[in-house]
Scaffold this motif. Structure first.
Motif, PDB file in Angstrom:
ATOM      1  N   ARG A 108       0.744  -1.156   0.046  1.00  0.00           N
ATOM      2  CA  ARG A 108      -0.058   0.073  -0.150  1.00  0.00           C
ATOM      3  C   ARG A 108       0.873   1.289  -0.104  1.00  0.00           C
ATOM      4  O   ARG A 108       0.501   2.208  -0.940  1.00  0.00           O
ATOM      5  CB  ARG A 108      -1.142   0.048   1.128  1.00  0.00           C
ATOM      6  N   TRP A 109       1.882   1.334   0.817  1.00  0.00           N
ATOM      7  CA  TRP A 109       2.615   2.384   0.839  1.00  0.00           C
ATOM      8  C   TRP A 109       3.936   2.472   0.467  1.00  0.00           C
ATOM      9  O   TRP A 109       4.572   3.350   0.310  1.00  0.00           O
ATOM     10  CB  TRP A 109       3.007   2.782   2.585  1.00  0.00           C
ATOM     11  N   LYS A 168       2.509   3.675  -4.090  1.00  0.00           N
ATOM     12  CA  LYS A 168       3.158   4.918  -4.092  1.00  0.00           C
ATOM     13  C   LYS A 168       3.733   5.152  -5.578  1.00  0.00           C
ATOM     14  O   LYS A 168       3.656   6.200  -6.056  1.00  0.00           O
ATOM     15  CB  LYS A 168       3.991   5.379  -3.012  1.00  0.00           C
ATOM     16  N   ASN A 174       1.340   5.016  -8.409  1.00  0.00           N
ATOM     17  CA  ASN A 174       0.228   6.081  -8.510  1.00  0.00           C
ATOM     18  C   ASN A 174       1.125   7.238  -9.012  1.00  0.00           C
ATOM     19  O   ASN A 174       0.656   8.184  -9.780  1.00  0.00           O
ATOM     20  CB  ASN A 174      -0.281   6.504  -6.991  1.00  0.00           C
ATOM     21  N   THR A 175       2.324   7.512  -8.510  1.00  0.00           N
ATOM     22  CA  THR A 175       3.227   8.407  -8.934  1.00  0.00           C
ATOM     23  C   THR A 175       3.564   8.261 -10.591  1.00  0.00           C
ATOM     24  O   THR A 175       3.443   9.404 -11.100  1.00  0.00           O
ATOM     25  CB  THR A 175       4.599   8.539  -8.330  1.00  0.00           C
ATOM     26  N   GLU A 206      -5.631   0.795  -4.700  1.00  0.00           N
ATOM     27  CA  GLU A 206      -5.671   0.934  -3.140  1.00  0.00           C
ATOM     28  C   GLU A 206      -6.897   0.037  -2.355  1.00  0.00           C
ATOM     29  O   GLU A 206      -6.504  -0.866  -1.479  1.00  0.00           O
ATOM     30  CB  GLU A 206      -5.731   2.320  -2.576  1.00  0.00           C
TER      31      GLU A 206
END
Length: 419
Positions: free
Chosen positions: A47-48, A52, A55-56, A76
């Motif tokens: 998730r993190w 990340k 998504n970037t 997510e």
């Protein structure tokens, strides 16, 4: 498949000296907490960590769909599957001696998986709907109707699977019972079924699109279509109110779609001026000389005289109609390639209607009203120059201004009646 994976995990752990099948309660609780910790750790990494980066990359991509996927948090919501899968693999190994508790947790984890898959599917469908809006596909296809239908199907499938998990039965067992409840299903989902069928018909026949101006007096709808969903069509009226029309009503009932008018580039003026019949008369040479001072009238007089039948005269209303015809043909905002009429209608108790039937070359509402108002302002100002008058019902001030008849006038009227 899951059993084989569990055996492999147990074998790997046993080789490194970890016995994941405890025999006392303290060890059981410890390994349960450890399993939860491992599941949470994998979720944090995905998730993190991984998401990340993904998504970037999606935000920086030139594709418009990337930001939409990020906005609806599709990945997510999908990542919630990871801890459920990890727990589903590890907990049965820990609770190998606690069959009832293991079965209960296994069912709860199965429900977790089903819920996570449904939420992620909903997010993906919402993102697809937004992408279709960006690419203007929704103007030609009822995308939202299909999205809502797929959501309903996914929910029903998920609900049946969830019930089968809780009851420890095959989903086929519950599906076979739907045949008995077909009548109830049709009753509950009547509007949904009718709306879906109507949506296909509306799309196939291109009856309405998002952005169309429709008028449906039965439902008080007169405005622009903002949304076409599975069961309703949302119309934003010109007074900023919103009317929700059942989708199947657009197939069953009649309505007006002004799209063709907007696409044609011409908006109709259809309005009449009521001429007082008492002011209509034949014109003589003095009248001709006076009318000849008006623009376009000399050429109209010449043309009318050439086409004038024997033993007939020209009337002021005929010259006035000819003037309107020439005036509108030279008007820069009137389309000459569409229907163009200046005509007399059947006389009424309120006068003789002279109808203007033309098209303005701009369909914008404010512009159209402005052109129409200017044209009729000019017409009302020109009518007296032709010796005509607009019919107007007497006002209260007109009635009050009437003077009583004198004795001589009353005697004259009485003599005429007796005669």
């Amino acid at each position: 498949m899951s059993k084989e994976v569990r055996v492999d995990i147990a074998h790997i752990l046993s080789e490194i000296g970890v016995n994941i099948e405890p025999h006392d309660n303290i060890s059981t609780v410890f390994f349960l907490v450890l399993c939860v910790g491992v599941a949470f750790f994998t979720y944090v990494i995905v998730r993190w960590g991984l998401l990340k980066i993904v998504n970037t990359m999606l935000r920086r991509s030139k594709a418009s769909w990337g930001s939409v996927i990020v906005k609806h948090a599709v990945f997510e919501k999908l990542s919630l599957i990871i801890p459920a899968v990890v727990l589903n693999l590890l907990i049965p190994l820990v609770l190998d001696k606690h069959i009832i508790l293991s079965g209960l947790i296994d069912r709860l984890l199965s429900l977790w998986l089903i819920l996570a898959l449904i939420r992620s599917s909903y997010a993906f469908l919402d993102a697809s709907n937004d992408i279709a809006d960006i690419k203007l596909m929704s103007r030609d296809l009822p995308i939202k109707s299909f999205v809502q239908l797929f959501k309903l199907i996914i929910f029903l499938i998920g609900f049946i699977i969830a019930i089968s998990v809780l009851a420890n039965r095959s989903p086929v067992y519950f599906l076979s019972g739907l045949g008995v409840a077909t009548g109830l299903v049709l009753l509950v989902f009547r509007d949904t079924i009718l709306g879906f069928v109507a949506g296909i018909q509306l799309s196939a026949n291109q009856m309405v699109k998002v952005g169309d101006w429709i008028q449906m007096d039965k439902y008080g709808a007169n405005g622009s279509i903002e949304e076409v969903s599975l069961t309703t069509v949302k119309v934003k009226n010109w007074d900023n109110t919103v009317t929700n029309v059942p989708a199947y009503a657009l197939v069953q009932d009649s309505f007006i779609n002004w799209r063709q008018m907007q696409e044609s580039g011409g908006r109709r003026i259809k309005r009449s001026v009521l001429i007082d019949i008492d002011t209509i008369k034949f014109i003589d040479s003095n009248d001709e000389a006076q009318l000849a001072t008006i623009n376009f009238v000399p050429a109209i007089l010449t043309k009318k005289k050439q086409n004038l039948p024997p033993n007939t005269g020209l009337t002021n209303v005929a010259i006035f109609r000819g003037y309107l015809d020439v005036y509108l043909k030279q008007h820069p905002q009137i389309r000459q390639d569409m229907t163009f009429l200046v005509r007399e209608l059947e006389p009424t108790p309120n006068g003789l209607p002279i109808q203007i039937y033309v098209f303005v070359n701009d369909t914008r509402w404010a512009f159209y009203e402005d052109v129409q108002s200017d044209i009729f302002d000019h017409i009302f100002a020109m009518i007296p120059k032709f010796g005509l008058a607009v019919y107007q019902s007497p006002a209260a001030s007109d009635v009050r201004s009437l003077q009583p008849l004198t004795a001589i006038e009353q005697q004259s009227i009485a003599e005429k009646q007796n005669f």
